[in-house]
Scaffold this motif. Structure first.
Motif, short mmCIF file in Angstrom:
data_model
loop_
_atom_site.label_atom_id
_atom_site.label_comp_id
_atom_site.label_asym_id
_atom_site.label_seq_id
_atom_site.Cartn_x
_atom_site.Cartn_y
_atom_site.Cartn_z
N GLY A 1 50.95 -13.99 107.23
CA GLY A 1 50.76 -12.44 106.88
C GLY A 1 49.87 -11.69 105.41
O GLY A 1 49.48 -10.08 105.55
N MET A 2 49.60 -11.94 105.02
CA MET A 2 49.25 -11.68 103.00
C MET A 2 47.90 -11.47 104.03
O MET A 2 47.02 -10.39 102.83
N VAL B 1 50.09 -6.69 101.25
CA VAL B 1 50.03 -8.03 100.55
C VAL B 1 51.29 -8.65 100.86
O VAL B 1 52.26 -9.36 101.62
N VAL B 2 52.09 -7.66 100.00
CA VAL B 2 53.64 -7.27 100.34
C VAL B 2 54.34 -7.34 101.15
O VAL B 2 55.64 -8.09 101.93
N ASN C 1 53.58 -6.95 104.16
CA ASN C 1 52.90 -8.15 106.16
C ASN C 1 54.06 -9.82 105.28
O ASN C 1 53.73 -9.72 106.29
N ALA C 2 53.46 -10.09 103.92
CA ALA C 2 54.43 -11.05 103.35
C ALA C 2 55.60 -11.73 103.66
O ALA C 2 56.28 -12.57 104.71
N ALA C 3 56.31 -10.17 104.07
CA ALA C 3 58.07 -9.23 103.95
C ALA C 3 57.99 -9.60 105.52
O ALA C 3 58.93 -9.88 105.87
N GLN C 4 57.45 -9.14 105.95
CA GLN C 4 57.45 -8.50 107.21
C GLN C 4 56.97 -8.95 108.54
O GLN C 4 58.10 -9.29 109.28
N LEU C 5 56.41 -9.39 108.27
CA LEU C 5 56.08 -10.32 109.76
C LEU C 5 56.57 -11.47 109.31
O LEU C 5 57.01 -12.08 110.65
N THR D 1 61.60 -3.48 102.85
CA THR D 1 61.58 -1.62 101.99
C THR D 1 62.05 -2.16 100.48
O THR D 1 61.29 -2.08 99.98
N ALA D 2 63.22 -3.16 100.35
CA ALA D 2 63.36 -3.56 99.04
C ALA D 2 62.31 -4.14 98.12
O ALA D 2 62.11 -3.55 97.26
N ALA D 3 61.50 -5.40 99.03
CA ALA D 3 60.06 -5.25 98.42
C ALA D 3 59.02 -5.05 98.01
O ALA D 3 58.80 -5.33 97.10
N SER D 4 58.58 -3.84 98.76
CA SER D 4 57.24 -3.19 98.59
C SER D 4 57.85 -1.66 98.07
O SER D 4 56.40 -1.26 97.80
#
Length: 307
Positions: free
Chosen positions: A119-120, A185-186, A188-192, A227-230
């Motif tokens: 994802g990243m 990066v944040v 896609n790492a989180a979302q995907l 949302t929280a991460a990015s």
């Protein structure tokens, strides 16, 4: 007796994966563009120790409707669509290809860490490709909050890209590229990764089958995590891409300066300013993107791979 060797199931061509990724993102953007507009306006509200223009997301939305009309909430739609056509086409296409390469012959999906790394990689690449459209989108959605004499007045995304190139140089199209890539990066790492993980976890409960309801639930979980991460990285990106030159110098030197100024003058929790419209936009956008993507892949498989 010879051992039977397994083989991965047939999948759609790479070009189709990229095409479906872009179409899914563009379809979702048509529905959530007003929320993107509100999110960007909220993130710019109170910039430079100014009084906040909008108290809440609903206040922002009502102000935009009152001052700019119904068409005003779709300001920047052309840029939003081009952003999806470049950014989402690239990131979902690359993610799908890498995901399939990392999937074992017996169908076992890659681990959570591998999903995150995929994802990243996909996100950073897509963000670089999509940065010019992102710059145009931020500027077009921010324009209406300025007094008439200070507005840039771009008529559409191609007018914006042409004028930015002519007036500020071609490199300005990639202004904020580093925080944009960092955000991607944040995100896609989180979302995907969280989407794939949530989908698998829900399936493992035995209460879900692989259908639209499962995709909806997994997407909403993924959207909340993302949302929280990015958000802190997103506000940096938004302000850098919207900044002007003052006496020949940029308002911000880098992303760290944005973070320091926001925390110092607006408070630590201002890094999550616009959380509601961000999630309200990201949640449904994630839901719609993956639903569109899953459905296109499903019907492509039925009509072209199994026929």
């Amino acid at each position: 007796m010879a051992a039977v060797t397994g083989s991965k199931p047939k999948t759609s061509p790479k070009a189709v994966k990229f095409l479906f990724g872009g179409l899914a993102g563009m379809g979702a953007t048509v529905f959530v563009q007003p929320l993107d507009l509100v999110k960007n306006r909220m993130q710019l509200s109170g910039e430079g120790s100014k009084t906040r223009e909008y108290k809440t997301s609903f206040h922002a939305l009502s102000s935009i409707l009152r001052n700019e009309g119904l068409r005003g909430i779709y300001t920047g739609l052309s840029a939003g669509l081009l952003r999806q056509a470049t950014y989402t086409t690239t990131r979902l296409g690359i993610y799908t290809i890498l995901f399939e390469k990392m999937t074992r012959v017996d169908g076992t999906p890659p681990s959570f860490l591998v999903k995150a790394l995929i994802g990243m990689t996909a996100g950073a690449t897509g963000a670089f490709v999509g940065t010019p459209a992102e710059v145009a989108l931020i500027r077009m959605t921010a324009d209406g909050r300025q007094p008439p004499e200070l507005r840039r007045g771009y008529t559409n995304v191609f007018n914006a890209l042409l004028r930015i190139t002519r007036e500020e140089g071609v490199t300005t199209l990639w202004r904020g590229c580093i925080p944009t890539m960092a955000r991607a990066v944040v995100v896609n790492a989180a979302q995907l990764a969280s989407y794939s993980q949530s989908k698998q976890a829900l399936l493992d409960t035995g209460y879900f089958s692989d259908n639209i309801f499962l995709h909806f639930c997994a997407s909403m979980i993924s959207g909340l995590v993302t949302t929280a991460a990015s958000m802190p990285v997103d506000i940096v990106k938004t302000r850098i891409q919207n900044m002007r030159m003052i006496d020949g110098k940029p308002e911000y030197r880098n992303g760290l300066e944005v973070l320091v100024k926001v925390v110092r003058s607006e408070g630590f929790f201002s890094l999550w300013k616009g959380f509601t419209p961000y999630y309200a936009r990201l949640g449904p956008h994630t839901v719609l993107t993956f639903i569109f993507l899953e459905q296109m892949n499903k019907y492509y498989k039925i009509y072209f791979l199994e026929s």
